[in-house]
Design a protein around this motif. Structure first.
Motif, PDB file in Angstrom:
ATOM      1  N   LEU A   5      45.139  35.110  44.229  1.00  0.00           N
ATOM      2  CA  LEU A   5      45.025  36.155  43.163  1.00  0.00           C
ATOM      3  C   LEU A   5      46.269  37.313  43.665  1.00  0.00           C
ATOM      4  N   LEU A  55      49.144  35.746  41.859  1.00  0.00           N
ATOM      5  CA  LEU A  55      49.000  36.034  40.491  1.00  0.00           C
ATOM      6  C   LEU A  55      49.359  37.308  40.076  1.00  0.00           C
ATOM      7  N   GLU A  89      52.425  39.129  37.963  1.00  0.00           N
ATOM      8  CA  GLU A  89      52.015  39.947  36.752  1.00  0.00           C
ATOM      9  C   GLU A  89      52.841  41.199  36.699  1.00  0.00           C
ATOM     10  N   ARG A 124      45.576  47.870  31.678  1.00  0.00           N
ATOM     11  CA  ARG A 124      44.530  47.575  32.184  1.00  0.00           C
ATOM     12  C   ARG A 124      44.115  46.265  32.751  1.00  0.00           C
ATOM     13  N   ARG A 125      44.866  45.268  32.264  1.00  0.00           N
ATOM     14  CA  ARG A 125      44.565  43.841  32.955  1.00  0.00           C
ATOM     15  C   ARG A 125      45.022  43.776  34.393  1.00  0.00           C
ATOM     16  N   ALA A 130      42.558  46.093  36.672  1.00  0.00           N
ATOM     17  CA  ALA A 130      41.420  45.187  36.799  1.00  0.00           C
ATOM     18  C   ALA A 130      41.606  43.882  37.662  1.00  0.00           C
ATOM     19  N   GLY A 131      42.794  43.379  37.627  1.00  0.00           N
ATOM     20  CA  GLY A 131      42.910  42.326  38.492  1.00  0.00           C
ATOM     21  C   GLY A 131      43.095  42.822  39.940  1.00  0.00           C
ATOM     22  N   ASN A 183      39.908  43.407  41.444  1.00  0.00           N
ATOM     23  CA  ASN A 183      39.404  42.165  41.917  1.00  0.00           C
ATOM     24  C   ASN A 183      40.055  41.736  43.159  1.00  0.00           C
ATOM     25  N   TYR A 203      37.977  43.487  45.564  1.00  0.00           N
ATOM     26  CA  TYR A 203      36.467  42.910  45.783  1.00  0.00           C
ATOM     27  C   TYR A 203      36.684  41.554  46.526  1.00  0.00           C
ATOM     28  N   LEU A 204      37.627  41.002  46.510  1.00  0.00           N
ATOM     29  CA  LEU A 204      37.814  39.745  47.210  1.00  0.00           C
ATOM     30  C   LEU A 204      37.880  39.848  48.772  1.00  0.00           C
TER      31      LEU A 204
END
Lengths: 880, 194
Positions: free
Chosen positions: B27, B30, B34, B111-112, B115-116, B119, B122-123
């Motif tokens: 992630l 990624l 991004e 926004r994306r 949110a990523g 995440n 959160y991981l």
């Protein structure tokens, strides 16, 4: 016995009644349960009914109705004097009302308030929900990222009713982050993640099915979110065919999504164009995250479809392209064959050598090299045949004509052929044509039939040695094609593109080490149909009186569309239709027992096993008479007539005496009579009168006076003559004694001269009267005339009048004077003459009759006749 | 039997450890990718002199460097640094909402990306808790948002935040790679010793 549970229900009912005091004031019955009940089909349902606020009825007056049916009392349970319960099985799926009612015939209150003594509960029936199965979810690629839309599908299990529908709730949990939940009545729905797709996060997914009878969850799926991703297929696919690697082209593509989303797996497949079978590259040979792959073991110079797909979670759709591998040297022989045609009048054959490109041409065949050997040791130069380069569009190999030649029947030859493309030369193929009559034996028992859209052949192998293979040839018109089968083949199907409704001549040649044996042939259709047209009908000859010969021309082969099995001749005439079926090899037929002089319409149906086609109608009319019939009738009639004439003539010849006796009776010759001796001193020949008007037979006869003389002499001639006749005339006496009874001077009227008497032998001179005085203007004979009276002794009446009508007229004129004397014999004769004259001349004879006579004739005829007689008379004076 | 059981549990934990680190690492890569795209989009949507905006230094932006020597400290530092950036993302998003059209791809990308990034945090958190269940994970101290800014300052601020976060992600990836080899192997080794 009332159970404790039922007591609780009753207690609850009492409390419910207390709570609904207002309601109880208007209703005397109440049930438990009170509201709509959802029941599982197959279970039992129990309800209780209680009487409240009345003593008009007791529990014994209560009963249950389910829809319109009264529930059997066997299912009731009396709890006390004011309450009963019922237990019913839940069967059908229809919702229905269960009503508690009270009935008491002797209570006016109950009868007048039936609404207060009724209470019901609505029963809705259904099944508990089934566990959802096969839950699958997907998130598709959207541009360069993954969509936030997460769609899931599942399958339902179990039955549902419309009264108890099942709903489904999709639960998606992004573990440790967020829960998503969406309900639906269908079998799929979707959730939308907030802001982004949760890449590399674990998702827990399940579907809960629920209705009024329960709920149940599907199996929970816990997977990485990327395992639900379906990317776009790889893009920009290119296949590069390299010259030195014609069987191993290189395949390139662009991966659909960035590598950072995960490692993509790929799957690759390829097939030749038109082939339904894909060849898959083993997955173990394909690494992840690649963007190129070299294919292997492809055929040179062949068009392929190559496809690739990727997988992050789900496999993407396929994407691909077409390509053609590079050329390589031909690796198989050309397929050589020949077409032989007989040459009329010569001991030669016209041989055409043809060839198909090698099966593995591995490129475009540019030339064929051929060599024709008459003997084994011929070392001839190779001839090069250029190929025009056209390629078949239907996948069939192109046939190239290599050589046309005339070949003596007894001369065998061997053909050697190689094919060349831009890279190299093929192995050599050869074909040996034996001398005519020296071919090896054919296959036996050849059968050809159509099945499953193909023409199938079966045969028994020949007994010849060295059998190496078979050639199956099929010919339609000028189109020839063939295929080769190995020597063990007994059953095969033609692989060429055969057309339906076309007749093929299928032959099987056995090949003996390159030598072509005799063929076994059959005709066949891949598919038969009704003919496109009927035969052309005509009459072979003119129709007869009762028969006509029909002829027809066979339908052209390309219009037959099948084997003609028979012809049906139809003809109609005189209101009747007849039908005659004749075999297919018939091309003419004679219709018999036709009616004469009748128009017939005829047509012919040509039939195959699949149908028939009708010809155009041909009409003809049978003859009224058969040929020669008219001639026969005419000849017969003529012959009959001639026979009759002949017989008549013969009869006349044989019976001429009788006929002569009857028709021409024998008349005594006056010359032979004694009258010649009766007055020998008197010349028999009367003196000829000088005046023309008196010329003629009789001086009394004025009829013979021409008009001219009458006008010239005197128009009063007639009266004078009459006077003279009355006074001076001496009529001859005719007949016998009667005439003699009143003798008078008479001159025979044969005074006209002896010519008449001489010339007309048949004329009978009855008498001759010579007047003593001449007629007016007539110079009397200076010589004293002696009274001459000559008499015929004949008793024959005036038969000469029939021979000489002129004489008769004269006679009648003369004799008309005799009526004055009223001689009966003369009258009789006169009447006969008149009758005959009237018949022959009409009223002409009457024109000059004396008045007395006219009056007599008037009596015998009508007055009109008299008038016409008058007119004619007057006209009679005119020059004629 | 006891030995076998502990070995099985250790193997399972090792698997979970490896999976968590691996997912976090993927992630972070990624997000790194991004972030590159996002900075391009950001520059493209800021108008003229966009290159200049990103070269200016700004105060009050969190430090992208991972601190600590022990794995627990490093993981905690990753987590707290990520947490520190989220208020700045919200602030940048709010500023760009005023500067961009509602249909601007920059807003949706922001926004994306935010949110990523959440995440990722959160991981990291359960990963840390699974590795160090008895060591509480610090939530990070209060971050200081910039004072009211003009448009130019807003544009500069946004670009600096994104660039700094990209640097943080690079550091996170590097640390996670090392942690994957250190923590998961060591714990496996430790477990097998027991």
């Amino acid at each position: 016995m009332v159970s404790a549970g039922e007591m609780l229900v009753l207690a609850g009912l009492v409390l419910a009644v207390a709570a609904t005091r207002g309601f109880s004031q208007t209703n005397h019955l109440v049930t438990a349960p009170q509201t709509t009940q959802f029941l599982e089909i197959g279970s039992n349902f129990k309800a209780t009914c209680m009487i409240i606020n009345t003593t008009e009825v007791t529990a014994d007056d209560l009963y249950w109705k389910l829809s319109k049916t009264t529930v059997s009392k066997e299912l009731y349970t009396k709890l006390n004097e004011s309450a009963i319960s019922v237990t019913i099985p839940v069967t059908s799926g229809q919702s229905e009302w269960l009503l508690c009612r009270a009935e008491k015939g002797n209570s006016a209150y109950v009868s007048l308030n039936t609404g207060k003594f009724m209470y019901g509960v609505l029963l809705k029936k259904g099944y508990p929900p089934g566990k959802p199965e096969n839950v699958s979810c997907v998130a598709v690629q959207e541009k360069t990222t993954i969509s936030r839309i997460f769609r899931c599908d599942w399958a339902t299990v179990g039955r549902q009713t419309s009264d108890v529908p099942t709903k489904y709730t999709l639960n998606v949990v992004v573990i440790h982050i967020r829960n998503y939940s969406v309900s639906t009545e269908g079998t799929h729905t979707q959730v939308e993640f907030v802001d982004t797709y949760p890449h590399f996060m674990n998702l827990e997914i399940w579907v809960e099915a629920h209705n009024m009878l329960g709920k149940i969850e599907s199996e929970h799926i816990t997977q990485d979110a990327n395992s639900f991703v379906k990317t776009n297929p790889p893009s920009d696919i290119k296949v590069i065919s390299e010259k030195y690697f014609p069987t191993s082209p290189l395949m390139n593509w662009t991966q659909p999504i960035d590598k950072s989303y995960g490692k993509l797996k790929y799957e690759i497949r390829f097939c030749t164009i038109g082939s339904p079978n894909w060849t898959y590259v083993p997955k173990g040979d394909i690494a992840t995250d690649i963007q190129s792959f070299r294919l292997q073991s492809l055929q040179p110079y062949t068009e392929y479809i190559t496809q690739v797909r990727s997988q992050l979670g789900h496999w993407s759709d396929w994407s691909g392209t077409t390509m053609k591998t590079a050329e390589d040297r031909p690796t198989s022989k050309p397929d050589v064959w020949r077409i032989i045609a007989e040459v009329d009048g010569k001991n030669e054959r016209r041989v055409q050598f043809i060839s198909k490109d090698p099966v593995f041409a591995n490129g475009r065949i540019i030339t064929f090299d051929i060599k024709i050997q008459e003997q084994k040791n011929d070392n001839l130069q190779w001839d090069t045949i250029l190929v025009n380069g056209s390629e078949s569009s239907d996948g069939q190999r192109v046939i190239t004509v290599l050589k046309d030649m005339l070949l003596a029947d007894l001369r065998p030859v061997r053909l050697c052929v190689t094919a060349n493309n831009s890279v190299g030369t093929s192995p050599m193929a050869s074909l040996f044509i034996s001398a005519k009559g020296h071919e090896d034996p054919p296959v036996k028992g050849l059968k050809v039939w159509s099945a499953e859209g193909k023409l199938w052949l079966q045969w028994t192998p020949p007994n010849g040695p060295d059998l190496s293979e078979y050639v199956v040839e099929w010919v339609s018109g000028d189109q020839t094609d063939w295929q080769r089968e190995n020597k063990n083949t007994r059953l095969t199907a033609i692989k060429g593109n055969l057309e339906g409704f076309v007749r093929y001549t299928v032959s099987v040649y056995s090949i003996y080490s390159g030598r072509i044996g005799k063929p076994a042939s059959k005709e066949a259709y891949l598919k038969e149909g009704a003919p496109l047209e009927g035969p052309v009908v005509r009459l072979n000859d003119k129709p007869g009186r009762n028969e006509a010969e029909l002829g027809w021309v066979e339908i052209p082969l390309h219009r037959q569309r099948g084997f003609i099995v028979n012809y049906t001749i139809n003809y109609t005439g005189g209101g009747e239709t007849h039908e005659i079926t004749v075999p297919s090899n018939t091309i003419s037929y004679t219709l018999k027992s036709l009616s004469s002089n009748t128009k017939y319409d005829t047509w012919i149906n040509a039939s195959t096993v699949r149908g028939s086609a009708q010809s155009s109608t041909h009409s003809f009319t049978t003859l009224k008479y058969a040929p020669g019939e008219v001639e026969s009738i005419v000849v017969g009639v003529c012959l009959g007539f001639m026979f009759v004439v002949l017989m008549t003539m013969l009869l006349c010849l044989y019976k001429k005496d009788v006929i002569k006796e009857n028709l021409w009776p024998r008349i005594p010759n006056p010359g032979e009579s004694t009258i010649g001796n009766w007055s020998p001193d008197y010349p028999l020949k009367a003196e000829t009168p000088k005046e023309n008007c008196l010329s003629g037979i009789s001086v009394l006869d004025v009829d013979v006076c021409d008009g001219k003389s009458m006008f010239e002499e005197d128009k009063a001639c007639l009266p004078l003559k009459k006077d003279k006749y009355l006074s001076e005339e001496h009529s001859s006496g005719i007949g016998g004694s009667s005439c003699m009874s009143s003798p008078r001077q008479s001159v025979s009227d044969s005074d006209e001269g002896s010519d008449m008497a001489d010339t007309t032998a048949s004329t009978v001179q009855y008498s001759s009267v010579v007047a003593s005085n001449g007629y007016k203007g007539q110079t009397p004979n200076p010589h004293p005339q002696q009274a001459v009276f000559s008499r015929s002794e004949s008793t024959q009446p005036l038969l000469d009048s029939e021979e000489n009508p002129d004489m008769m007229i004269q006679e009648s004129s003369r004799q008309s004077q005799h009526f004055k004397q009223e001689n009966p014999a003369e009258i009789h004769l006169l009447e006969m003459d008149q009758q005959q004259q009237q018949q022959e001349e009409g009223v002409e004879s009457l024109d000059f009759c004396p008045l007395d006579e006219e009056s007599e004739q008037t009596k015998s005829s009508e007055g009109q006749s008299a008038a016409s007689s008058y007119m004619s008379q007057r006209e009679g004076y005119r020059p004629q | 039997m006891a030995f076998d059981s502990s070995r099985t549990v250790a193997a399972s934990r090792n698997q979970q450890c490896g999976d968590s680190v691996q997912k976090s690492l993927k992630l972070s890569r990624l997000l790194q990718k991004e972030s590159v795209d996002l900075i391009k989009t950001y520059k493209a949507s800021q108008g003229e002199m966009s290159e200049l905006f990103c070269k200016v230094s700004v105060n009050n932006v969190p430090d992208p460097n991972i601190s600590g020597l022990e794995p627990s400290e490093k993981i905690a530092s990753i987590y707290t640094h990520l947490q520190e950036f989220f208020p700045h993302f919200e602030w940048v998003y709010k500023q760009q909402t005023d500067l961009q059209l509602p249909t601007s791809p920059l807003l949706s990308d922001l926004r994306r990306f935010t949110a990523g990034s959440r995440n990722l945090a959160y991981l990291i958190k359960p990963f840390y808790q699974s590795l160090f269940p008895n060591v509480p994970l610090p939530e990070g101290g209060p971050t200081t948002l910039p004072p009211p800014q003009n448009v130019f300052q807003q544009k500069v601020y946004g670009c600096v935040v994104l660039k700094t976060f990209k640097e943080l992600l690079s550091n996170v990836s590097r640390e996670l790679r090392s942690l994957k080899s250190q923590v998961c192997r060591r714990r496996t080794h430790t477990n097998t010793l027991f």
